[in-house]
Design a protein around this motif. Structure first.
Motif, PDB file in Angstrom:
ATOM      1  N   SER A 293       0.842  -1.212   0.000  1.00 21.30           N
ATOM      2  CA  SER A 293       0.000   0.000   0.000  1.00 21.30           C
ATOM      3  C   SER A 293       0.869   1.251   0.000  1.00 21.30           C
ATOM      4  CB  SER A 293      -0.917   0.030   1.229  1.00 21.30           C
ATOM      5  OG  SER A 293      -1.561  -1.200   1.403  1.00 21.30           O
ATOM      6  N   LYS A 294       1.897   1.230   0.828  1.00 18.01           N
ATOM      7  CA  LYS A 294       2.808   2.385   0.906  1.00 18.01           C
ATOM      8  C   LYS A 294       3.555   2.573  -0.420  1.00 18.01           C
ATOM      9  CE  LYS A 294       6.875   2.169   1.953  1.00 18.01           C
ATOM     10  NZ  LYS A 294       8.211   1.814   2.356  1.00 18.01           N
ATOM     11  N   ASN A 295       4.071   1.468  -0.953  1.00 20.40           N
ATOM     12  CA  ASN A 295       4.853   1.570  -2.184  1.00 20.40           C
ATOM     13  C   ASN A 295       4.012   1.976  -3.399  1.00 20.40           C
ATOM     14  OD1 ASN A 295       7.234   1.019  -0.855  1.00 20.40           O
ATOM     15  ND2 ASN A 295       7.023  -1.207  -1.107  1.00 20.40           N
ATOM     16  N   LEU A 296       2.699   1.734  -3.315  1.00 16.75           N
ATOM     17  CA  LEU A 296       1.809   2.198  -4.389  1.00 16.75           C
ATOM     18  C   LEU A 296       1.417   3.658  -4.186  1.00 16.75           C
ATOM     19  CD1 LEU A 296      -0.711  -0.787  -4.853  1.00 16.75           C
ATOM     20  CD2 LEU A 296       0.894   0.072  -6.571  1.00 16.75           C
ATOM     21  N   LEU A 328       6.842 -17.492  -2.870  1.00 22.12           N
ATOM     22  CA  LEU A 328       5.607 -16.939  -2.302  1.00 22.12           C
ATOM     23  C   LEU A 328       4.698 -16.404  -3.410  1.00 22.12           C
ATOM     24  CD1 LEU A 328       7.178 -15.079   0.771  1.00 22.12           C
ATOM     25  CD2 LEU A 328       5.739 -17.115   0.847  1.00 22.12           C
ATOM     26  N   ILE A 329       5.304 -15.713  -4.374  1.00 20.47           N
ATOM     27  CA  ILE A 329       4.504 -15.120  -5.448  1.00 20.47           C
ATOM     28  C   ILE A 329       3.868 -16.209  -6.321  1.00 20.47           C
ATOM     29  CG2 ILE A 329       4.611 -13.687  -7.544  1.00 20.47           C
ATOM     30  CD1 ILE A 329       6.661 -11.918  -6.020  1.00 20.47           C
ATOM     31  N   GLU A 361      -2.890  -4.446 -11.339  1.00 16.34           N
ATOM     32  CA  GLU A 361      -2.420  -3.064 -11.184  1.00 16.34           C
ATOM     33  C   GLU A 361      -1.157  -2.950 -10.346  1.00 16.34           C
ATOM     34  OE1 GLU A 361      -5.728  -0.701  -9.789  1.00 16.34           O
ATOM     35  OE2 GLU A 361      -7.036  -1.728 -11.227  1.00 16.34           O
ATOM     36  N   ILE A 362      -0.656  -4.111  -9.863  1.00 17.23           N
ATOM     37  CA  ILE A 362       0.523  -4.056  -9.002  1.00 17.23           C
ATOM     38  C   ILE A 362       1.693  -4.746  -9.693  1.00 17.23           C
ATOM     39  CG2 ILE A 362       1.402  -4.504  -6.674  1.00 17.23           C
ATOM     40  CD1 ILE A 362      -1.484  -4.880  -5.765  1.00 17.23           C
ATOM     41  N   PRO A 363       2.741  -3.990 -10.033  1.00 16.03           N
ATOM     42  CA  PRO A 363       3.897  -4.629 -10.681  1.00 16.03           C
ATOM     43  C   PRO A 363       4.543  -5.658  -9.769  1.00 16.03           C
ATOM     44  CG  PRO A 363       4.112  -2.217 -10.658  1.00 16.03           C
ATOM     45  CD  PRO A 363       2.926  -2.557  -9.825  1.00 16.03           C
ATOM     46  N   ARG A 364       5.008  -6.721 -10.385  1.00 15.34           N
ATOM     47  CA  ARG A 364       5.645  -7.800  -9.629  1.00 15.34           C
ATOM     48  C   ARG A 364       6.865  -7.295  -8.852  1.00 15.34           C
ATOM     49  NH1 ARG A 364       5.798 -13.861 -11.075  1.00 15.34           N
ATOM     50  NH2 ARG A 364       7.451 -14.533  -9.690  1.00 15.34           N
ATOM     51  N   SER A 365       7.577  -6.357  -9.464  1.00 13.00           N
ATOM     52  CA  SER A 365       8.775  -5.829  -8.791  1.00 13.00           C
ATOM     53  C   SER A 365       8.387  -5.112  -7.491  1.00 13.00           C
ATOM     54  CB  SER A 365       9.516  -4.872  -9.709  1.00 13.00           C
ATOM     55  OG  SER A 365       8.647  -3.832 -10.112  1.00 13.00           O
ATOM     56  N   LEU A 366       7.212  -4.479  -7.508  1.00 14.73           N
ATOM     57  CA  LEU A 366       6.768  -3.773  -6.301  1.00 14.73           C
ATOM     58  C   LEU A 366       6.401  -4.777  -5.193  1.00 14.73           C
ATOM     59  CD1 LEU A 366       4.678  -0.582  -6.172  1.00 14.73           C
ATOM     60  CD2 LEU A 366       3.946  -2.505  -4.765  1.00 14.73           C
ATOM     61  N   ILE A 367       5.827  -5.909  -5.597  1.00 16.60           N
ATOM     62  CA  ILE A 367       5.503  -6.950  -4.608  1.00 16.60           C
ATOM     63  C   ILE A 367       6.790  -7.525  -4.025  1.00 16.60           C
ATOM     64  CG2 ILE A 367       4.400  -9.208  -4.244  1.00 16.60           C
ATOM     65  CD1 ILE A 367       2.304  -8.423  -6.250  1.00 16.60           C
ATOM     66  N   ASN A 368       7.742  -7.766  -4.910  1.00 17.97           N
ATOM     67  CA  ASN A 368       9.048  -8.257  -4.474  1.00 17.97           C
ATOM     68  C   ASN A 368       9.689  -7.337  -3.443  1.00 17.97           C
ATOM     69  OD1 ASN A 368      10.406 -10.605  -5.271  1.00 17.97           O
ATOM     70  ND2 ASN A 368      10.208  -9.960  -7.411  1.00 17.97           N
ATOM     71  N   SER A 372      10.445  -7.938   0.594  1.00 17.18           N
ATOM     72  CA  SER A 372      11.754  -7.854   1.244  1.00 17.18           C
ATOM     73  C   SER A 372      11.734  -6.792   2.351  1.00 17.18           C
ATOM     74  CB  SER A 372      12.886  -7.687   0.236  1.00 17.18           C
ATOM     75  OG  SER A 372      13.075  -6.350  -0.074  1.00 17.18           O
ATOM     76  N   GLU A 373      10.976  -5.703   2.161  1.00 17.37           N
ATOM     77  CA  GLU A 373      10.873  -4.698   3.229  1.00 17.37           C
ATOM     78  C   GLU A 373      10.171  -5.262   4.470  1.00 17.37           C
ATOM     79  OE1 GLU A 373      10.275  -0.928   0.246  1.00 17.37           O
ATOM     80  OE2 GLU A 373       8.867  -1.148   1.909  1.00 17.37           O
ATOM     81  N   ALA A 374       9.078  -5.996   4.232  1.00 13.33           N
ATOM     82  CA  ALA A 374       8.259  -6.433   5.372  1.00 13.33           C
ATOM     83  C   ALA A 374       8.778  -7.714   6.021  1.00 13.33           C
ATOM     84  CB  ALA A 374       6.809  -6.614   4.934  1.00 13.33           C
ATOM     85  N   LEU A 375       9.295  -8.630   5.198  1.00 14.81           N
ATOM     86  CA  LEU A 375       9.685  -9.936   5.749  1.00 14.81           C
ATOM     87  C   LEU A 375      11.193 -10.156   5.746  1.00 14.81           C
ATOM     88  CD1 LEU A 375       7.173 -12.309   3.878  1.00 14.81           C
ATOM     89  CD2 LEU A 375       6.821 -11.140   6.042  1.00 14.81           C
ATOM     90  N   GLY A 376      11.895  -9.330   4.989  1.00 16.51           N
ATOM     91  CA  GLY A 376      13.341  -9.533   4.859  1.00 16.51           C
ATOM     92  C   GLY A 376      13.678 -10.665   3.916  1.00 16.51           C
ATOM     93  N   THR A 377      12.733 -11.043   3.036  1.00 18.87           N
ATOM     94  CA  THR A 377      13.007 -12.160   2.112  1.00 18.87           C
ATOM     95  C   THR A 377      13.992 -11.747   1.031  1.00 18.87           C
ATOM     96  OG1 THR A 377      11.090 -11.447   0.865  1.00 18.87           O
ATOM     97  CG2 THR A 377      10.782 -13.321   2.320  1.00 18.87           C
ATOM     98  N   LYS A 378      14.632 -12.744   0.471  1.00 12.78           N
ATOM     99  CA  LYS A 378      15.554 -12.522  -0.650  1.00 12.78           C
ATOM    100  C   LYS A 378      14.759 -12.621  -1.950  1.00 12.78           C
ATOM    101  CE  LYS A 378      19.416 -13.134   1.917  1.00 12.78           C
ATOM    102  NZ  LYS A 378      18.661 -13.333   3.133  1.00 12.78           N
ATOM    103  N   HIS A 379      15.220 -11.961  -2.998  1.00 14.58           N
ATOM    104  CA  HIS A 379      14.523 -12.035  -4.287  1.00 14.58           C
ATOM    105  C   HIS A 379      14.724 -13.401  -4.918  1.00 14.58           C
ATOM    106  CE1 HIS A 379      13.882  -7.515  -5.023  1.00 14.58           C
ATOM    107  NE2 HIS A 379      13.677  -7.887  -3.797  1.00 14.58           N
TER     108      HIS A 379
END
Ligand SMILES: NC(=O)c1ccc[n+]([C@@H]2O[C@H](COP(=O)([O-])OP(=O)(O)OC[C@H]3O[C@@H](n4cnc5c(N)ncnc54)[C@H](O)[C@@H]3O)[C@@H](O)[C@H]2O)c1
Length: 379
Positions: A293-296, A328-329, A361-368, A372-379
């Motif tokens: 939500s923030k990144n959008l 996850l995606i 409406e949400i780019p995959r890169s934005l989800i990625n 990583s911001e919220a969970l600290g996951t690696k791409h």
């Protein structure tokens, strides 16, 4: 004792929720009031852990109210939320010759409630059932709203019905025996409901959690009042959109209750349901939805901070850092809650103000990036 009435369309059901402490010994009285004179038999569906703690008092109360009791203890855990368990429940109802005036009582958490409700909804095309929830998650969420169902090997909640209970009886003292992690799991759901339900509900929940001590006796009027606020909110959503209509995407659609769930289901699936309690997965899921939500540009960073504070108050979250974003995606892409292949994300414009956004409406890169911001996951 706090009371609340739920009236739903299109099934025109109308039932009462009672919240307080010591209500288990009055289950018979409430059941008789809800079911009327013709009801004779009650099947209590529970599990052996909960039944050994609370079965005796519930059975005694129901007997005093003139009911004949049978009972079934199902296995403990999500994997027993199955068609096989449902069949066992149906067998009991058939053996005991239950009629359509008789009733099923679910005594336990969300697993027991979902299976018992499902069995009651399909036996003779539907007989009455009553929820007596004993976990926090079930008390603030799953016991109200009429969603019933079981899992298939292919996925969670893939089979089910809408079948509203005739009554919901919530005894807050049952929470005193609940393991801490289960309690936290319920708190995450309250923060979720606050985040989409309204600022007032969010703040009331955060205020309560700030003061809450796990050593408390669970008889406080504040706890009953908090549960009442949550069910008032849930009831208002369910009453206006009982079947979670596919076409509705407004901010009062029943879909908003799935806030955090898109990621939660993916987290549960990739870890094979072993790492996270459901509420914990929702805790992480809310933070990811908040980051998206923030990144959008929908949500102010300060609002996201408030969400983080709320989630932190609920308890610790098992780490998700080692999980891979791509996994996850991919898992989300297979989630059943998509329409025509598109994921509907429940996002936030503010705390208390959800917005449903089409995944296209949400780019995959934005989800990625948000993962990583919220969970600290690696791409
Ligand atoms: N129908 C709905 O609308 C809805 C909504 C949310 C979740 N759910 C479902 O609810 C389920 C999760 O429910 P849950 O979190 O209650 O889990 P649960 O039913 O598995 O209960 C959690 C654990 O607590 C134990 N327990 C229950 N009450 C206790 C008590 N008073 N004292 C000690 N131990 C107790 C149970 O035996 C179990 O081990 C999931 O299957 C989920 O899909 C349904």
């Amino acid at each position: 004792l706090l009371r609340l009435r739920i009236r739903t369309q299109p099934t025109s059901s109308d039932y009462e929720i009672s919240i307080g402490h010591g209500l288990l010994s009055r289950v018979g009285e409430f059941a008789r009031h809800a079911l009327g004179k013709p009801a004779r038999r009650i099947a209590i569906i529970s599990n052996s852990k909960v039944f050994s703690l609370y079965g005796t008092v519930v059975v005694a109360s129901l007997k005093r109210a003139g009911f004949q009791i049978s009972n079934l203890s199902i296995g403990d855990g999500e994997r027993f939320k199955s068609l096989r368990t449902t069949e066992k429940a149906l067998n009991l109802l058939i053996q005991e010759r239950f009629s359509r005036d008789d009733c099923v009582v679910a005594l336990g958490g969300g697993v027991v409630g979902d299976v018992a409700g499902f069995a009651a909804s399909i036996y003779m095309r539907g007989i009455p059932f009553i929820q007596v929830p004993t976990t926090l998650l079930a008390q603030v969420d799953s016991s109200v709203g009429g969603k019933t169902g079981v899992n298939l090997p292919e996925g969670k909640n893939l089979v089910g019905t809408f079948h509203q209970p005739r009554a919901v009886i919530i005894d807050t003292t049952t929470l005193s025996t609940l393991p801490l992690r289960e309690l936290s799991s319920g708190w995450f759901e309250t923060i979720k409901q606050g985040a989409v339900g309204g600022r007032k509900l969010f703040k009331e929940t955060a205020r309560f959690l700030n003061k809450f001590e796990t050593s408390s006796n669970f008889q406080s009027p504040d706890l009953a009042a908090l549960i009442h606020s949550h069910l008032t909110f849930k009831g208002s959503i369910v009453a206006a959109d009982e079947r979670e209509s596919v076409a509705r995407n407004d901010h009062r659609s029943r879909k908003i209750l799935n806030f955090g769930h898109t990621i939660a289901h993916a987290l549960e699936t990739v870890t094979k349901y072993k790492r996270f309690r459901h509420g914990e997965a929702v805790g992480h899921g809310m933070l990811v939805a908040g980051a998206i939500s923030k990144n959008l540009g929908l949500l102010e960073p300060s609002e996201l901070e408030l969400l983080h504070d709320g989630v932190r108050l609920c308890g610790p979250l098992p780490s998700a850092r080692d999980l891979r974003a791509v996994e996850l995606i991919n898992c989300i892409a297979r989630d059943k809650k998509q329409v025509l292949g598109h994921v509907r994300w429940v996002l936030l414009e503010k705390i208390g103000r959800p917005r449903i956004v089409d995944g296209k409406e949400i780019p995959r890169s934005l989800i990625n990036q948000s993962l990583s911001e919220a969970l600290g996951t690696k791409h």
